[in-house]
Design a protein around this motif. Structure first.
Motif, PDB file in Angstrom:
ATOM      1  N   GLY A  29     -61.279  51.118   9.750  1.00  0.00           N
ATOM      2  CA  GLY A  29     -62.051  51.072  11.082  1.00  0.00           C
ATOM      3  C   GLY A  29     -61.986  50.310  12.558  1.00  0.00           C
ATOM      4  O   GLY A  29     -62.117  51.147  13.455  1.00  0.00           O
ATOM      5  N   MET A  30     -61.244  49.285  11.952  1.00  0.00           N
ATOM      6  CA  MET A  30     -61.637  48.691  13.334  1.00  0.00           C
ATOM      7  C   MET A  30     -60.419  48.945  13.926  1.00  0.00           C
ATOM      8  O   MET A  30     -60.496  48.855  14.991  1.00  0.00           O
ATOM      9  CB  MET A  30     -61.908  47.064  12.899  1.00  0.00           C
ATOM     10  N   ILE A  31     -59.358  49.444  13.390  1.00  0.00           N
ATOM     11  CA  ILE A  31     -58.337  49.576  13.933  1.00  0.00           C
ATOM     12  C   ILE A  31     -58.237  50.616  15.061  1.00  0.00           C
ATOM     13  O   ILE A  31     -58.095  51.040  16.062  1.00  0.00           O
ATOM     14  CB  ILE A  31     -57.171  49.470  12.992  1.00  0.00           C
ATOM     15  N   THR A  32     -58.777  51.854  14.390  1.00  0.00           N
ATOM     16  CA  THR A  32     -58.661  53.109  14.871  1.00  0.00           C
ATOM     17  C   THR A  32     -60.043  53.622  15.773  1.00  0.00           C
ATOM     18  O   THR A  32     -59.783  53.533  17.243  1.00  0.00           O
ATOM     19  CB  THR A  32     -59.204  54.530  13.496  1.00  0.00           C
ATOM     20  N   THR A  71     -49.161  45.796  15.878  1.00  0.00           N
ATOM     21  CA  THR A  71     -48.068  46.223  16.757  1.00  0.00           C
ATOM     22  C   THR A  71     -49.860  46.759  17.982  1.00  0.00           C
ATOM     23  O   THR A  71     -49.379  46.663  19.227  1.00  0.00           O
ATOM     24  CB  THR A  71     -48.910  47.756  15.892  1.00  0.00           C
ATOM     25  N   ALA A  72     -50.915  46.757  16.906  1.00  0.00           N
ATOM     26  CA  ALA A  72     -51.705  47.339  18.464  1.00  0.00           C
ATOM     27  C   ALA A  72     -52.178  45.950  19.379  1.00  0.00           C
ATOM     28  O   ALA A  72     -52.137  46.002  20.294  1.00  0.00           O
ATOM     29  CB  ALA A  72     -53.262  47.678  17.795  1.00  0.00           C
ATOM     30  N   SER A  77     -51.241  43.386  24.957  1.00  0.00           N
ATOM     31  CA  SER A  77     -51.071  42.122  25.736  1.00  0.00           C
ATOM     32  C   SER A  77     -49.443  42.132  26.551  1.00  0.00           C
ATOM     33  O   SER A  77     -49.687  41.972  27.002  1.00  0.00           O
ATOM     34  CB  SER A  77     -50.665  41.391  24.764  1.00  0.00           C
ATOM     35  N   SER A  78     -48.840  43.344  25.903  1.00  0.00           N
ATOM     36  CA  SER A  78     -47.382  43.556  26.262  1.00  0.00           C
ATOM     37  C   SER A  78     -47.578  44.755  27.853  1.00  0.00           C
ATOM     38  O   SER A  78     -46.923  45.137  28.600  1.00  0.00           O
ATOM     39  CB  SER A  78     -46.840  43.916  25.708  1.00  0.00           C
ATOM     40  N   GLY A  79     -48.121  45.802  27.674  1.00  0.00           N
ATOM     41  CA  GLY A  79     -48.454  46.534  28.549  1.00  0.00           C
ATOM     42  C   GLY A  79     -48.023  47.770  28.094  1.00  0.00           C
ATOM     43  O   GLY A  79     -47.875  48.415  27.149  1.00  0.00           O
ATOM     44  N   MET A  96     -53.424  54.731  14.880  1.00  0.00           N
ATOM     45  CA  MET A  96     -53.077  54.022  15.805  1.00  0.00           C
ATOM     46  C   MET A  96     -54.883  53.552  16.764  1.00  0.00           C
ATOM     47  O   MET A  96     -55.436  53.688  15.906  1.00  0.00           O
ATOM     48  CB  MET A  96     -53.309  55.380  16.654  1.00  0.00           C
ATOM     49  N   SER A  97     -54.523  52.718  17.568  1.00  0.00           N
ATOM     50  CA  SER A  97     -55.879  52.384  18.075  1.00  0.00           C
ATOM     51  C   SER A  97     -56.356  53.131  19.358  1.00  0.00           C
ATOM     52  O   SER A  97     -55.006  52.761  20.467  1.00  0.00           O
ATOM     53  CB  SER A  97     -55.352  50.534  18.253  1.00  0.00           C
TER      54      SER A  97
END
Length: 316
Positions: A29-32, A71-72, A77-79, A96-97
């Motif tokens: 849940g936190m990721i989504t 990944t998220a 951080s990468s843009g 997905m986030s």
């Protein structure tokens, strides 16, 4: 709503007894909901020994969720240019986030609300990745004549599916306070709404008391009443008909969906942004032209300008 309530249910279970399955649900849940850092801390922090007792199925979920969270976090951080490359890959993490780039909602004068750049934006940059707050899939046995939807493709959305989407929103709004709160922010074609920050248009843990369900009784605003007539008007003004956002949708036909943040973008026959359909169930908005800080971001509501003019009273 499902993610907010899943987080609340998992937290309630953990108050009774630390359990690997509840920890996995909480992390998912936190990721989504756009909190991958919290998910990482849950999976790799002091709860890790509990997760190790969950068996092979839990370990498999744990490994996949850890990959999704990492990944998220890396993409944050990468843009957004790296995000676009990621979205175009065939092998993406399962969950997905959501993502909101350097954009904001503002008062666009006679056009109502709009979206503008907070910094210089370049072609290929992703400015928004948003899950639908409600959706209905159109069957593959033919299409009707429902034109009052922002259509990413040239096909039309069946009337029956537009009605299904409306009924889903009405029924869910009776119980779900967060959904009602977000839908209430949307323009119904008549009554002007105030400028709404992007973070109030996408479900996230800040929209309701932490670790509590998304029901009306837990919100400080109390119950927000949405009439069937207003929901219909909001849907006609804001909902999207796409060519299908998932493998399942592509096989079956169109998807009728409501994306509150996406609906803030104004129409243009020469848009600065396009809708990218490479993200399962999520709308990804990608820049196609350069826009300086303070410039408006636009999309094309419908490929047929006659439909755009008739449905939304616009011609540019």
């Amino acid at each position: 709503r499902a993610n907010l309530d899943a987080v609340a249910a998992a937290a309630a279970s953990l108050r009774i007894r630390p359990e690997a399955k509840a920890l996995v649900r909480l992390a998912r849940g936190m990721i989504t909901l756009g909190e991958p850092e919290m998910a990482r801390d849950i999976l790799n922090g002091k709860f890790a020994p509990i997760l190790e007792t969950g068996g092979s199925a839990i370990q498999k979920d744990n490994n996949e969720l850890s990959r999704c969270a990492a990944t998220a976090i890396g993409l944050k951080s990468s843009g957004s240019r790296e995000l676009l490359t990621f979205l175009q890959q065939s092998q993406k993490p399962k969950y997905m986030s959501q993502w909101v780039g350097n954009i904001e909602v503002y008062d666009a004068g006679s056009k109502g609300r709009g979206v503008r750049a907070c910094c210089d934006l370049q072609p290929g940059q992703v400015v928004l990745v948003e899950p639908p707050i409600a959706s209905a899939e159109t069957g593959g046995d033919g299409y009707g004549t429902k034109d009052l939807m922002m259509s990413i493709g040239s096909k039309k959305v069946r009337q029956s599916d537009a009605e299904y989407l409306r009924n889903e929103i009405i029924l869910r709004s009776q119980r779900e306070g967060v959904l009602s709160k977000i839908v209430d922010c949307l323009y119904d074609g008549t009554n002007k709404r105030p400028v709404t920050p992007m973070e109030q248009l996408i479900p996230n843990i800040a929209l309701c008391p932490i670790l509590l369900p998304s029901h009306h009784e837990y919100l400080s605003e109390g119950k927000i009443q949405l009439t069937a007539e207003r929901v219909q008007a909001i849907q006609d003004t804001n909902a999207h008909g796409t060519g299908g956002l998932s493998v399942k949708s592509i096989e079956k036909g169109l998807t009728s969906s409501l994306y509150p943040a996406l609906s803030m973008f104004n129409h243009s026959s020469s848009p600065t942004c396009v809708f990218d359909e490479k993200v399962d169930d999520y709308a990804a908005i990608v820049m196609v032209t350069r826009v300086k800080a303070g410039g408006e971001l636009t999309m094309r509501y419908h490929l047929d300008e006659d439909v755009a003019r008739r449905a939304w009273g616009i011609s540019t």
